[in-house]
Design a protein around this motif. Structure first.
Motif, short mmCIF file in Angstrom:
data_model
loop_
_atom_site.label_atom_id
_atom_site.label_comp_id
_atom_site.label_asym_id
_atom_site.label_seq_id
_atom_site.Cartn_x
_atom_site.Cartn_y
_atom_site.Cartn_z
N TYR A 48 1.65 13.59 -26.36
CA TYR A 48 2.71 13.76 -25.37
C TYR A 48 2.07 13.70 -23.99
CZ TYR A 48 0.87 18.51 -25.48
OH TYR A 48 0.03 19.61 -25.45
N GLN A 49 2.88 13.35 -23.01
CA GLN A 49 2.38 13.24 -21.65
C GLN A 49 2.17 14.63 -21.05
OE1 GLN A 49 5.37 10.53 -19.90
NE2 GLN A 49 3.68 9.12 -19.52
N GLU A 50 1.08 14.78 -20.34
CA GLU A 50 0.75 16.05 -19.71
C GLU A 50 1.02 15.98 -18.21
OE1 GLU A 50 -2.93 17.43 -22.61
OE2 GLU A 50 -3.33 16.25 -20.80
N LEU A 51 1.28 17.14 -17.62
CA LEU A 51 1.55 17.22 -16.19
C LEU A 51 0.22 17.23 -15.42
CD1 LEU A 51 3.62 17.64 -13.87
CD2 LEU A 51 3.31 20.11 -14.18
N PRO A 52 -0.02 16.25 -14.55
CA PRO A 52 -1.29 16.21 -13.82
C PRO A 52 -1.39 17.37 -12.81
CG PRO A 52 -0.22 14.06 -13.80
CD PRO A 52 0.79 15.04 -14.28
N VAL A 53 -2.49 18.11 -12.87
CA VAL A 53 -2.77 19.20 -11.94
C VAL A 53 -4.20 19.02 -11.44
CG1 VAL A 53 -3.02 21.70 -11.64
CG2 VAL A 53 -1.17 20.79 -13.07
N VAL A 54 -4.35 18.94 -10.14
CA VAL A 54 -5.67 18.76 -9.52
C VAL A 54 -6.03 20.07 -8.80
CG1 VAL A 54 -7.04 17.43 -7.87
CG2 VAL A 54 -5.25 16.30 -9.23
N CYS A 55 -7.16 20.66 -9.17
CA CYS A 55 -7.61 21.93 -8.59
C CYS A 55 -8.70 21.65 -7.55
CB CYS A 55 -8.15 22.86 -9.66
SG CYS A 55 -6.96 23.23 -10.98
N ILE A 56 -8.50 22.17 -6.34
CA ILE A 56 -9.50 22.07 -5.28
C ILE A 56 -10.19 23.42 -5.17
CG2 ILE A 56 -9.92 21.48 -2.89
CD1 ILE A 56 -8.75 19.22 -4.57
N GLN A 57 -11.42 23.50 -5.62
CA GLN A 57 -12.16 24.76 -5.65
C GLN A 57 -13.06 24.82 -4.41
OE1 GLN A 57 -11.65 26.26 -8.96
NE2 GLN A 57 -12.13 28.21 -7.95
N SER A 58 -12.76 25.74 -3.49
CA SER A 58 -13.55 25.86 -2.26
C SER A 58 -13.71 27.33 -1.91
CB SER A 58 -12.86 25.12 -1.10
OG SER A 58 -13.55 25.33 0.10
N SER A 59 -14.96 27.75 -1.71
CA SER A 59 -15.22 29.13 -1.29
C SER A 59 -14.99 29.33 0.19
CB SER A 59 -16.66 29.51 -1.63
OG SER A 59 -17.58 28.64 -0.97
N LEU A 60 -14.78 28.26 0.94
CA LEU A 60 -14.53 28.34 2.38
C LEU A 60 -13.02 28.44 2.58
CD1 LEU A 60 -15.76 28.26 5.22
CD2 LEU A 60 -15.48 25.78 5.18
N SER A 61 -12.52 29.66 2.64
CA SER A 61 -11.08 29.86 2.80
C SER A 61 -10.64 29.43 4.18
CB SER A 61 -10.73 31.34 2.58
OG SER A 61 -11.42 32.15 3.53
N GLY A 62 -9.38 28.99 4.27
CA GLY A 62 -8.85 28.52 5.54
C GLY A 62 -9.42 27.20 5.99
N SER A 63 -10.03 26.47 5.07
CA SER A 63 -10.65 25.20 5.46
C SER A 63 -9.59 24.12 5.62
CB SER A 63 -11.68 24.78 4.41
OG SER A 63 -11.05 24.54 3.17
N SER A 64 -10.04 23.00 6.16
CA SER A 64 -9.13 21.89 6.43
C SER A 64 -9.14 20.85 5.32
CB SER A 64 -9.53 21.23 7.76
OG SER A 64 -10.87 20.79 7.69
N ILE A 65 -9.59 21.23 4.13
CA ILE A 65 -9.68 20.24 3.04
C ILE A 65 -8.30 19.72 2.68
CG2 ILE A 65 -10.37 19.88 0.65
CD1 ILE A 65 -12.54 21.91 1.01
N LEU A 66 -7.33 20.64 2.51
CA LEU A 66 -5.99 20.20 2.14
C LEU A 66 -5.35 19.36 3.24
CD1 LEU A 66 -4.44 23.32 0.35
CD2 LEU A 66 -5.36 21.24 -0.66
N GLU A 67 -5.63 19.69 4.49
CA GLU A 67 -5.10 18.88 5.59
C GLU A 67 -5.69 17.47 5.56
OE1 GLU A 67 -5.82 20.92 9.19
OE2 GLU A 67 -4.71 22.72 8.64
N ASP A 68 -6.98 17.38 5.29
CA ASP A 68 -7.61 16.06 5.22
C ASP A 68 -7.08 15.26 4.03
OD1 ASP A 68 -9.08 16.83 7.40
OD2 ASP A 68 -10.84 17.41 6.25
N ILE A 69 -6.88 15.94 2.90
CA ILE A 69 -6.35 15.24 1.72
C ILE A 69 -4.92 14.78 1.99
CG2 ILE A 69 -5.65 15.56 -0.69
CD1 ILE A 69 -8.00 17.45 -1.02
N SER A 70 -4.13 15.66 2.63
CA SER A 70 -2.74 15.31 2.91
C SER A 70 -2.64 14.12 3.85
CB SER A 70 -2.03 16.53 3.52
OG SER A 70 -0.71 16.23 3.86
#
Length: 686
Positions: free
Chosen positions: A93-115
């Protein structure tokens, strides 16, 4: 004036005090604060200089942090776009894709750069994939219905995606029903097949019971909705937060992929190096050893957060520019015409002191203001400081370069010492970094001929940087000389390596400089000034209490208590401080009417003091000396009207001060007695 309540005949009385402008009597009670126009202009110039210096530093810090995340961001974007590509391994069966971004630097701009990268069509393998993003926070998902509503409304209510359609609530699906999203996506898929990316910020703060239901709903519609969940995690990689907080029945529905960002402390460490210790970048303000050490200690001890890291450095800049009058000449020197006279006097005194320290004669008093070339002297001091600051950064860069090269080689009989970046940076600021090259010298002497040639070639390339080509011409000539000696083989190889090691030690030691020994060093350097930690984590409760009890300590235009007085007379305090003083003298429960009476007594004393001042002014006026006025016949009526106005004013000032204390949380209302309130603060020291 009253406002009618709905459905009743009761009215609520409201006191209205019209504003009639300021009068001399009003200013007698509490004169307004005055500011020097020249002082304000000087502060404005310093704030402008601060803005330019901090913006330059901030852009460099953020660019360094983003560059370290660039590789991971590119991999995540490619993986998200390929989430629904055909896979080699078939599953039941098809699974729901989930991508985990593991970063110890909280408040970082990783999600902004990915977005932002998801909006760009630069992927060669998936160039035509349209991405629709939804940003979710824990507050958007109090329950399953609220979470689904946030996702669906964020997508379906977008403009320029589909033409708006009038919906009938009686015949349409609810705005939290997944079938409504499926219908909207089906209509949109006729033109294209977009990819929905749900970005969940601070995933640990979401309620797992709510999120697992949302995952289940979307997993049942994978064939009809192309959706990818992108979650941000700051918890340790092992054990994973998802495996600890969610049951196996939920994890079985997900196709999880984890991307681990570089360690947070390493990222911030490299950002400091690229900003304040890079020969190719010249910051307007250099950090002193004490400030640098406290910033690193604060980050290690409290939290590895990008926001905290940037805030600490910003506070250092702000404190420097607010407290140092000469900080406005950091980037450029204003002319004598545009610069304030007070700044001109400070420059004159500083330049006189500098001339005396350097052994030069001070100009005569008659020509002191005209003959001192402020602009030329400050420009020379700025150039001199930047030159020595570049030498300090070069010294650090060479130590790191030699350490990196030696670390890349293999030494069987010697164990290479471990150098930490922040330790080397700190010793560079203290002028003691040459001890590191002394510890590396034995390893340089043990290099073979091939390794030594590679070291000289890489060192020559290092000096080819644009900022070092002209200033370090002699060093490049020395390196070329050692290369020619190897080619000619006029001397033994061991002798050449030994001479080179000694030259390198002397060269790096000659670069050692103390920035606080230079003229006007405190303009571009924080020196031994400590880090203003009280600004980063202030004690708001103590500050509020201190401001209420001792307002004269905070610059209010009022007389401070003398040495013989324990406290200022209560009528001299502002209204809210008068009320709070009586508040501290009462018991647990306060009678509001008694409180008002004590407040009124203090204002009466203040009123009498103002009358005495006005009477003294009239008696000393030359125009009114000896003049006699005839009392009007309606003097009693005027006095009654003034007294009524005064009572209304006292009530209004009492209510204003009472509401201020209520807003600050010092009062708790009780339903037992309508004319009483409860105290909330008791343990206040004198």
């Amino acid at each position: 004036m009253g406002s009618n309540n709905v459905g009743t005949d009761n009215t609520t009385p409201v006191l209205y005090i019209p504003y009639e402008g300021e009068t001399d009597q009003d200013q007698g009670c509490m004169p307004p604060l005055t500011q020097d126009d020249e002082m304000l202009e000087q502060v404005r110039l310093r704030l402008d200089a601060y803005h330019r210096a901090w913006l330059k530093c901030l852009q460099r810090l953020q660019s360094s942090i983003r560059s370290q995340h660039e590789t991971m961001v590119r991999d995540v974007v490619h993986h998200v776009r390929a989430a629904y590509a055909e896979k080699a391994v078939k599953i039941p069966y098809q699974e729901l894709p989930v991508v985990c971004i593991q970063s110890s630097l909280s408040g970082s701009s990783i999600l902004e750069d990915i977005s932002s990268s998801l909006d760009e069509d630069e992927d060669e393998h998936f160039p035509a994939v349209q991405v629709l993003k939804v940003h979710l926070y824990a507050s958007d998902c109090p329950n399953v219905m609220g979470g689904m509503k946030s996702i669906i409304a964020n997508l379906t209510e977008r403009l320029n995606v589909l033409e708006p359609v009038k919906r009938k609530p009686s015949t349409s699906s609810a705005n939290y029903d997944v079938e409504m999203l499926v219908a909207w996506y089906t209509a949109l898929s006729k033109a294209s097949h977009p990819l929905i990316v749900v970005i969940m910020h601070d995933f640990e703060q979401f309620d797992p019971r709510v999120v697992q239901d949302i995952f289940y709903i979307f997993s049942q519609n994978v064939s009809r909705l192309r959706c990818v969940f992108l979650v941000s995690l700051s918890s340790p990689v092992s054990p994973s937060f998802l495996h600890l907080a969610y049951p196996k029945s939920t994890l079985a529905l997900l196709c999880m992929d984890t991307f681990v960002a570089p360690p947070g402390y390493t990222v911030l460490e490299s950002a400091l190096q690229n900003t304040f210790f890079n020969v190719e970048f010249d910051p307007d303000l250099s950090l002193g050893p004490k400030t640098f050490e406290q910033i690193v200690h604060f980050i290690k001890r409290n939290s590895i957060s990008q926001d905290t890291f940037l805030t600490t450095i910003q506070l250092v800049h702000l404190r420097h520019f607010l407290l140092n009058p000469l900080s406005l000449v950091v980037q450029e020197t204003p002319s004598a015409i545009s610069s304030p006279s007070s700044l001109h006097d400070i420059m004159t005194r500083r330049l006189k002191t500098t001339d005396q320290v350097n052994g030069r004669k001070s100009p005569t008093k008659r020509h002191a203001q005209k003959d001192i070339p402020h602009v030329t002297a400050i420009n020379q001091a700025r150039t001199n400081f930047k030159t020595h600051f570049r030498k300090m950064r070069l010294q650090y860069g060479l130590v790191q370069f030699i350490y990196g090269f030696v670390k890349s080689q293999e030494f069987e009989d010697r164990k290479l010492p471990q150098f930490h970046l922040t330790d080397v940076m700190l010793e560079t600021l203290r002028g003691k970094v040459h001890k590191y090259i002394q510890r590396l010298a034995p390893f340089i002497r043990n290099l073979d001929e091939c390794q030594f040639v590679s070291l000289l070639a890489q060192l020559d390339d290092y000096f080819e940087q644009p900022s070092l080509v002209k200033s370090e011409k002699k060093a490049r000539e020395e390196i070329a000389n050692f290369l020619s000696l190897l080619v000619d083989k006029a001397k033994a190889f061991e002798h050449i390596v030994s001479v080179f090691s000694d030259w390198l030690e002397d060269y790096i030691a000659d670069l050692t400089t103390r920035l606080d020994d230079l003229p006007l060093w405190d303009v571009w350097y924080t020196g031994d000034a400590p880090f203003p930690s009280e600004f980063l984590n202030p004690s708001s409760r103590a500050s509020v209490l201190s401001g209420l009890l001792r307002p004269h300590d905070y610059g209010l235009d009022m007389e401070a208590p003398s040495a013989n007085e324990k406290e200022a007379e209560i009528w001299r305090l502002p209204d809210i401080s008068i009320l709070f003083t009586r508040y501290m003298e009462s018991g647990k429960m306060i009678n509001v009417y008694d409180w008002f009476e004590s407040f009124q007594v203090a204002l009466e004393a203040q009123r009498e003091h103002v009358k005495e001042q006005e009477s003294a002014k009239r008696n000393h006026s030359p125009n009114k000396r000896g003049a006699k006025r005839k009392a009007p016949s309606n003097d009693s009526k005027i006095a009654e009207v003034k007294e009524e106005k005064w009572k209304v004013e006292v009530q209004a000032r009492f209510m204003c001060a009472l509401h201020g204390l209520d807003y600050l949380g010092f009062i708790k209302h009780t339903g037992r007695k309508a004319d009483h309130v409860l105290r909330t603060v008791f343990d206040v020291g004198d």
